[in-house]
Structures are given as C-alpha cells and as structure tokens.
Design a protein around this motif. Structure first.
Motif, PDB file in Angstrom:
ATOM      1  N   GLN A 382       0.805  -1.227   0.000  1.00 28.02           N
ATOM      2  CA  GLN A 382       0.000   0.000   0.000  1.00 28.02           C
ATOM      3  C   GLN A 382       0.834   1.271   0.000  1.00 28.02           C
ATOM      4  O   GLN A 382       0.318   2.354  -0.344  1.00 28.02           O
ATOM      5  CB  GLN A 382      -0.919  -0.006   1.238  1.00 28.02           C
ATOM      6  CG  GLN A 382      -1.954  -1.113   1.233  1.00 28.02           C
ATOM      7  CD  GLN A 382      -2.943  -0.964   0.081  1.00 28.02           C
ATOM      8  OE1 GLN A 382      -3.492   0.109  -0.154  1.00 28.02           O
ATOM      9  NE2 GLN A 382      -3.165  -2.061  -0.635  1.00 28.02           N
ATOM     10  N   GLN A 383       2.117   1.185   0.329  1.00 30.75           N
ATOM     11  CA  GLN A 383       2.942   2.387   0.404  1.00 30.75           C
ATOM     12  C   GLN A 383       3.108   3.076  -0.951  1.00 30.75           C
ATOM     13  O   GLN A 383       3.445   4.258  -1.001  1.00 30.75           O
ATOM     14  CB  GLN A 383       4.312   2.028   0.992  1.00 30.75           C
ATOM     15  CG  GLN A 383       5.148   1.059   0.170  1.00 30.75           C
ATOM     16  CD  GLN A 383       5.935   1.726  -0.938  1.00 30.75           C
ATOM     17  OE1 GLN A 383       6.278   2.926  -0.836  1.00 30.75           O
ATOM     18  NE2 GLN A 383       6.196   0.992  -2.007  1.00 30.75           N
ATOM     19  N   ARG A 384       2.847   2.341  -2.038  1.00 34.47           N
ATOM     20  CA  ARG A 384       3.049   2.926  -3.377  1.00 34.47           C
ATOM     21  C   ARG A 384       2.090   4.070  -3.670  1.00 34.47           C
ATOM     22  O   ARG A 384       2.313   4.850  -4.601  1.00 34.47           O
ATOM     23  CB  ARG A 384       2.899   1.834  -4.434  1.00 34.47           C
ATOM     24  CG  ARG A 384       1.485   1.295  -4.620  1.00 34.47           C
ATOM     25  CD  ARG A 384       1.488   0.137  -5.629  1.00 34.47           C
ATOM     26  NE  ARG A 384       0.148  -0.285  -6.025  1.00 34.47           N
ATOM     27  CZ  ARG A 384      -0.591  -1.148  -5.363  1.00 34.47           C
ATOM     28  NH1 ARG A 384      -0.122  -1.677  -4.229  1.00 34.47           N
ATOM     29  NH2 ARG A 384      -1.791  -1.487  -5.781  1.00 34.47           N
ATOM     30  N   PHE A 385       1.022   4.205  -2.893  1.00 35.90           N
ATOM     31  CA  PHE A 385       0.071   5.294  -3.106  1.00 35.90           C
ATOM     32  C   PHE A 385       0.452   6.562  -2.338  1.00 35.90           C
ATOM     33  O   PHE A 385      -0.264   7.570  -2.434  1.00 35.90           O
ATOM     34  CB  PHE A 385      -1.343   4.856  -2.683  1.00 35.90           C
ATOM     35  CG  PHE A 385      -1.851   3.649  -3.425  1.00 35.90           C
ATOM     36  CD1 PHE A 385      -2.139   3.725  -4.781  1.00 35.90           C
ATOM     37  CD2 PHE A 385      -2.026   2.443  -2.770  1.00 35.90           C
ATOM     38  CE1 PHE A 385      -2.612   2.618  -5.468  1.00 35.90           C
ATOM     39  CE2 PHE A 385      -2.496   1.340  -3.447  1.00 35.90           C
ATOM     40  CZ  PHE A 385      -2.796   1.415  -4.800  1.00 35.90           C
ATOM     41  N   TRP A 386       1.541   6.519  -1.561  1.00 37.06           N
ATOM     42  CA  TRP A 386       1.922   7.653  -0.723  1.00 37.06           C
ATOM     43  C   TRP A 386       3.301   8.155  -1.127  1.00 37.06           C
ATOM     44  O   TRP A 386       4.192   7.374  -1.410  1.00 37.06           O
ATOM     45  CB  TRP A 386       1.924   7.257   0.757  1.00 37.06           C
ATOM     46  CG  TRP A 386       0.567   6.810   1.221  1.00 37.06           C
ATOM     47  CD1 TRP A 386       0.047   5.559   1.177  1.00 37.06           C
ATOM     48  CD2 TRP A 386      -0.452   7.646   1.773  1.00 37.06           C
ATOM     49  NE1 TRP A 386      -1.227   5.540   1.674  1.00 37.06           N
ATOM     50  CE2 TRP A 386      -1.554   6.818   2.051  1.00 37.06           C
ATOM     51  CE3 TRP A 386      -0.531   9.014   2.061  1.00 37.06           C
ATOM     52  CZ2 TRP A 386      -2.738   7.320   2.607  1.00 37.06           C
ATOM     53  CZ3 TRP A 386      -1.698   9.508   2.619  1.00 37.06           C
ATOM     54  CH2 TRP A 386      -2.788   8.662   2.873  1.00 37.06           C
ATOM     55  N   LYS A 387       3.440   9.478  -1.107  1.00 34.04           N
ATOM     56  CA  LYS A 387       4.698  10.109  -1.496  1.00 34.04           C
ATOM     57  C   LYS A 387       5.303  10.817  -0.291  1.00 34.04           C
ATOM     58  O   LYS A 387       4.688  11.718   0.286  1.00 34.04           O
ATOM     59  CB  LYS A 387       4.487  11.090  -2.634  1.00 34.04           C
ATOM     60  CG  LYS A 387       5.782  11.645  -3.195  1.00 34.04           C
ATOM     61  CD  LYS A 387       5.535  12.501  -4.412  1.00 34.04           C
ATOM     62  CE  LYS A 387       6.848  13.026  -5.002  1.00 34.04           C
ATOM     63  NZ  LYS A 387       6.632  13.855  -6.215  1.00 34.04           N
ATOM     64  N   PRO A 388       6.543  10.453   0.130  1.00 30.90           N
ATOM     65  CA  PRO A 388       7.161  11.074   1.313  1.00 30.90           C
ATOM     66  C   PRO A 388       7.933  12.347   0.954  1.00 30.90           C
ATOM     67  O   PRO A 388       8.548  12.441  -0.111  1.00 30.90           O
ATOM     68  CB  PRO A 388       8.092   9.972   1.815  1.00 30.90           C
ATOM     69  CG  PRO A 388       8.470   9.210   0.588  1.00 30.90           C
ATOM     70  CD  PRO A 388       7.301   9.294  -0.359  1.00 30.90           C
ATOM     71  N   PHE A 389       7.900  13.318   1.875  1.00 28.72           N
ATOM     72  CA  PHE A 389       8.672  14.558   1.751  1.00 28.72           C
ATOM     73  C   PHE A 389       9.449  14.760   3.050  1.00 28.72           C
ATOM     74  O   PHE A 389       8.875  14.689   4.146  1.00 28.72           O
ATOM     75  CB  PHE A 389       7.753  15.761   1.515  1.00 28.72           C
ATOM     76  CG  PHE A 389       6.973  15.684   0.230  1.00 28.72           C
ATOM     77  CD1 PHE A 389       7.512  16.181  -0.954  1.00 28.72           C
ATOM     78  CD2 PHE A 389       5.706  15.102   0.199  1.00 28.72           C
ATOM     79  CE1 PHE A 389       6.794  16.119  -2.140  1.00 28.72           C
ATOM     80  CE2 PHE A 389       4.992  15.033  -0.977  1.00 28.72           C
ATOM     81  CZ  PHE A 389       5.533  15.536  -2.151  1.00 28.72           C
ATOM     82  N   VAL A 398       4.044  12.614   4.631  1.00 27.52           N
ATOM     83  CA  VAL A 398       3.637  11.668   3.594  1.00 27.52           C
ATOM     84  C   VAL A 398       2.271  12.098   3.071  1.00 27.52           C
ATOM     85  O   VAL A 398       1.340  12.299   3.860  1.00 27.52           O
ATOM     86  CB  VAL A 398       3.576  10.235   4.147  1.00 27.52           C
ATOM     87  CG1 VAL A 398       3.245   9.239   3.041  1.00 27.52           C
ATOM     88  CG2 VAL A 398       4.898   9.862   4.802  1.00 27.52           C
ATOM     89  N   ARG A 399       2.156  12.245   1.727  1.00 26.03           N
ATOM     90  CA  ARG A 399       0.946  12.811   1.131  1.00 26.03           C
ATOM     91  C   ARG A 399       0.324  11.874   0.098  1.00 26.03           C
ATOM     92  O   ARG A 399       0.999  11.107  -0.565  1.00 26.03           O
ATOM     93  CB  ARG A 399       1.241  14.142   0.448  1.00 26.03           C
ATOM     94  CG  ARG A 399       1.488  15.290   1.401  1.00 26.03           C
ATOM     95  CD  ARG A 399       1.617  16.609   0.657  1.00 26.03           C
ATOM     96  NE  ARG A 399       1.616  17.723   1.586  1.00 26.03           N
ATOM     97  CZ  ARG A 399       0.510  18.305   2.040  1.00 26.03           C
ATOM     98  NH1 ARG A 399      -0.677  17.875   1.639  1.00 26.03           N
ATOM     99  NH2 ARG A 399       0.576  19.321   2.883  1.00 26.03           N
ATOM    100  N   GLN A 400      -1.021  11.992   0.013  1.00 29.05           N
ATOM    101  CA  GLN A 400      -1.792  11.389  -1.066  1.00 29.05           C
ATOM    102  C   GLN A 400      -2.994  12.293  -1.314  1.00 29.05           C
ATOM    103  O   GLN A 400      -3.893  12.373  -0.485  1.00 29.05           O
ATOM    104  CB  GLN A 400      -2.263   9.971  -0.719  1.00 29.05           C
ATOM    105  CG  GLN A 400      -3.086   9.330  -1.826  1.00 29.05           C
ATOM    106  CD  GLN A 400      -3.796   8.068  -1.375  1.00 29.05           C
ATOM    107  OE1 GLN A 400      -3.926   7.825  -0.189  1.00 29.05           O
ATOM    108  NE2 GLN A 400      -4.259   7.279  -2.323  1.00 29.05           N
ATOM    109  N   LEU A 401      -2.994  12.977  -2.432  1.00 31.67           N
ATOM    110  CA  LEU A 401      -4.049  13.928  -2.764  1.00 31.67           C
ATOM    111  C   LEU A 401      -4.221  14.937  -1.627  1.00 31.67           C
ATOM    112  O   LEU A 401      -3.308  15.683  -1.325  1.00 31.67           O
ATOM    113  CB  LEU A 401      -5.349  13.197  -3.070  1.00 31.67           C
ATOM    114  CG  LEU A 401      -5.312  12.207  -4.264  1.00 31.67           C
ATOM    115  CD1 LEU A 401      -6.634  11.490  -4.428  1.00 31.67           C
ATOM    116  CD2 LEU A 401      -4.919  12.931  -5.535  1.00 31.67           C
TER     117      LEU A 401
END
Length: 450
Positions: A382-389, A398-401
């Motif tokens: 499931q981590q592939r849907f989240w982008k870390p900064f 960590v963001r998703q939309l």
C-alpha cells in the motif's frame, strides 16, 4: 497338569515296551482336534462380537455348542435386573452432571437411543440422583486435596504464588476453597511498562464444580491466543492495564435498535478509525442519519471501543475479544468436571498448545511471526500510493491527494496512529522507510519475533 503329564508318559512308555500298540493315540493329533474350534478374541470391540458355534472362551467360562440364527419371537426391550439405576447413572453421568436439571424422559430417551432398552421413570430418577451424588462426593474429595495440589504446583513451578482461601456457604453445610493463582512479577512488570501481554479478554464461565471460572486471554506475538490464569491478581494488575470494551458486544446491542447494512458499516468504521479526526467524521455521518443512533454510541464510552482513543505502545489494535470465545470452546467439555480434574485438563491443553507453537516457530522462514509478516507485506504494497517529503532530521510528511500524515522514523510514530497502536509499520511509515533505503522488518519490535 504335571501329575497328568507324568501319568501319560508312564503309560506311554509301558505300551511302547509291550507288543500291543494298537490303542496308542498320537498326542499331537489330540491337540489338533482341540485347536480346530475357534477361540474367543477378548480384544475385539463388543459391537463387532458375534457368537460362533463351537467358540471356546477360557477354562473358567463356557463353549457355544449350538445356536439358532433365525428367530420368530418378538423383540424384547425390557431387561429387568440387567439394567439397574447404577448402570444407567454410570453410563450417562457426564450428561447428567453437565445438565443437572435434565428431565427424566430425556434420560429415558438417551438409554433407548444408545442401548435400545426401555427404562422406567423410577430408574431414571434413581440414576440421576446416583450420578449427582457421586459427583458431589468427587467434588468434596477434590476440594479436600486442594492444598496438596497447591503444594505440588509450587514445587513444579518455581516463582509462582498460590493463595487458598476458605469461605463457608450461607447454609453452613459445606466448605469451598477458592484458589487464586497469581503470576509473580506480573504487577511489577506492568509498573515498569513491560506491556507485552497486550490484550486481556476476560469472561466468566459457570461451572457446577467451582461456581464461576474467570479466564483472561492474551495475544501472543503471532496474534494467537495465550491463556492467562489468574483471579486474585486482577485487582492488582488491571489498574495498570488499559480497559477496553469488545466492539462486537457493543454492536450486538446497537444493531437491535439500528439494523441495516448502512449502520453496520458506519459503526465498524467508527470503531476501527485510528485517529480522532476520522472518528469524528464517521460519527457526524451517523448523527446526520439518525441522531438517536449517535447518542446511543456516545453513551457507550467510545474511548473504550474505538481505536481513535486507544493508548499507544500496547502493540494491539484489536477492537474485539473473540479470543475469549475461542478459549471457551476449547475448555467447554472440561469446565463441568471436579476442580482439580478441570485444572489439570486445562493445564494439559495449554501445555500441548504451547508445545505446538514452539514446533511451528522452528518452521518460520524468518524470525518474524507469519501473521505479522503478512501485515508488513500488505503495508509494503500500500505504500506505493503515498509520497514522502523530508521535513528535516527524522521528520517526514507523507501525502496522497488531500491527505497528509507526519512520520518520525526514530520515534516510530505516525500521525495516523496505526504504527503506535499495532507496533507494525503502517503504509505511510513504509513509504518513508523505503525512501531512506531501509527495510520495514528492521522496525518490528522484539515481541513479534521468534
């Protein structure tokens, strides 16, 4: 036999020396004539035993010399003195003791179904009284041995603490010993913050042998049941433990008033919401659907049945205690036995279960328990849907939309609270862990490992 053998040999020698040997008999032929008859097999199950003409039992019994296979007489279902009340009581004592209020007609039906014979209500009443009286005497004997049993437990389990108290019944007719098995050091362990026993699912079990048996069920590192036997220690340990209600029991009361797929979905969403904002959002939807349903759930103290308010670092995110029912089913057949027999049976069940778990551990592919590894694999997927900064130091966003969560890899926390609740890295944490070129398995705590 020695005398007969000597006489036979003496007579044989005399005949051999004489010229008349016509009346000599071959002793081996005599044995052959005897052995031609079938011999009764005592090890054969009684249901498979059938009489055989000529079958020999033993020297002190009898031999079947004739038999009629075809009968025209009617079947007889009454056996007079062969079926006594004591025999009935011994054959059906377990069923009678498990259900002391069993009706006489039910006992009669049991005898007919199993043994195809008719018994009278008087026989059934006497059999019931006999079974219960024998059980009562057995109970008294067991309670009389409790102190010896406690001494043996102490000798074979160093470090345990056992206290036996005696309470007189209100009628003053008998004594009952209440046995308290305490786990030494458990209280101190909770004071020090050692909360590896992360879920205590308790239940009361009624038993004619001891009144009520209080059991507590823990979860081990593989999310399997781990029974904890204690009674007196409850009042010392529970002040340091988190009190939770079983969400399934809450829902059973809730659905009697507010049934339907919509209410069911919203309730479980509220129960499994891991942070307060999500819980409030779901409860707002429930309130807009039916304000009375909202009031009903809020009166049930959501802090005890919703993940959004559970304490962190307990390594348990479960909202229901079905493990208690699982353990109940295991000891269902033994909880109506006399107290020491019941204790020993439960102890044997637990000991065997722990041995099975030890042997299963040897087959693990890694040192992490299989069920925990499966949860890690799901989080890694499931981590592939989240982008870390990177926000500096060990802090990440960590963001998703439109959603965002804060992750601290050093403190092993995420603002979704699932990492702190379960002890297992959530998808947001996995996204950060992969970003810094590390493995989520490295962040799994020790009590989930072999």
């Amino acid at each position: 036999m020695v005398v007969e053998h000597d006489e036979f040999i003496s007579g044989l020698l005399k005949k051999l020396k004489s010229d008349d040997t016509d009346d000599l008999q071959d002793p081996f032929q005599m044995v052959d004539n005897i052995e031609k008859w079938p011999i009764h097999n005592q090890n054969q199950p009684w249901r498979q035993k059938k009489p055989i003409v000529g079958e020999r039992k033993d020297e002190s019994s009898f031999q079947v010399v004739s038999m009629w296979n075809d009968h025209n007489c009617s079947r007889k279902f009454r056996f007079g003195s062969l079926v006594t009340y004591k025999w009935i009581g011994r054959q059906f004592r377990n069923k009678i003791r498990a259900n002391p209020s069993i009706k006489l007609v039910e006992i009669s039906d049991l005898v007919m179904k199993k043994y195809k014979c008719i018994v009278t209500p008087t026989q059934c009443r006497a059999a019931k009284n006999y079974a219960l009286a024998e059980f009562q005497r057995s109970i008294e004997e067991h309670y009389g041995m409790l102190r010896s049993y406690a001494d043996e437990l102490l000798a074979s389990n160093p470090g345990s603490t056992i206290n036996i108290g005696v309470t007189r019944n209100p009628d003053g007719k008998s004594y009952f010993d209440r046995m308290y098995i305490c786990l030494k050091g458990l209280k101190e362990g909770w004071k020090r913050g050692c909360r590896k026993v992360i879920a205590l699912d308790g239940c009361f079990m009624k038993s004619p042998a001891i009144g009520e048996l209080l059991t507590a069920i823990g979860r081990d590192g593989n999310n399997h049941i781990y029974p904890i036997g204690f009674i007196e220690v409850v009042k010392y340990m529970l002040p340091y433990a988190e009190h939770r209600q079983c969400a399934r029991h809450i829902y059973e009361g809730f659905r009697k008033r507010y049934s339907g797929v919509l209410f069911r979905s919203m309730f479980w969403s509220a129960s499994k919401a891991s942070y307060p904002q999500l819980f409030e959002k779901v409860m707002k939807d429930i309130k807009s659907t039916d304000p009375r349903a909202y009031d009903y759930l809020m009166d049930k103290n959501p802090k005890s049945w919703s993940r959004a308010f559970f304490k962190l670092n307990r390594a348990c995110d479960r909202v229901e205690n079905g493990f208690s029912e699982c353990f109940n089913s295991v000891i269902l057949s033994v909880r109506n036995k006399p107290i020491i027999t019941m204790f020993e049976t439960i102890r044997s069940i637990i000991m065997e279960m722990q041995d099975v778990m030890r042997r299963l551990c040897l087959r693990w592919k890694t040192d992490i328990s299989p069920s925990i590894q499966n949860r890690i694999e799901w989080a890694k997927d499931q981590q592939r849907f989240w982008k870390p900064f990177h926000a500096g130091g060990s802090h990440w966003e960590v963001r998703q939309l439109y959603e965002a969560f804060k992750v601290n890899v050093d403190e092993k926390t995420c603002s979704c609270r699932m990492w702190g609740l379960s002890g297992i890295p959530c998808p947001h944490a996995c996204a950060v862990i992969f970003k810094i070129n590390k493995r989520p398995e490295d962040y799994v705590p020790g009590w989930f490992r072999r």
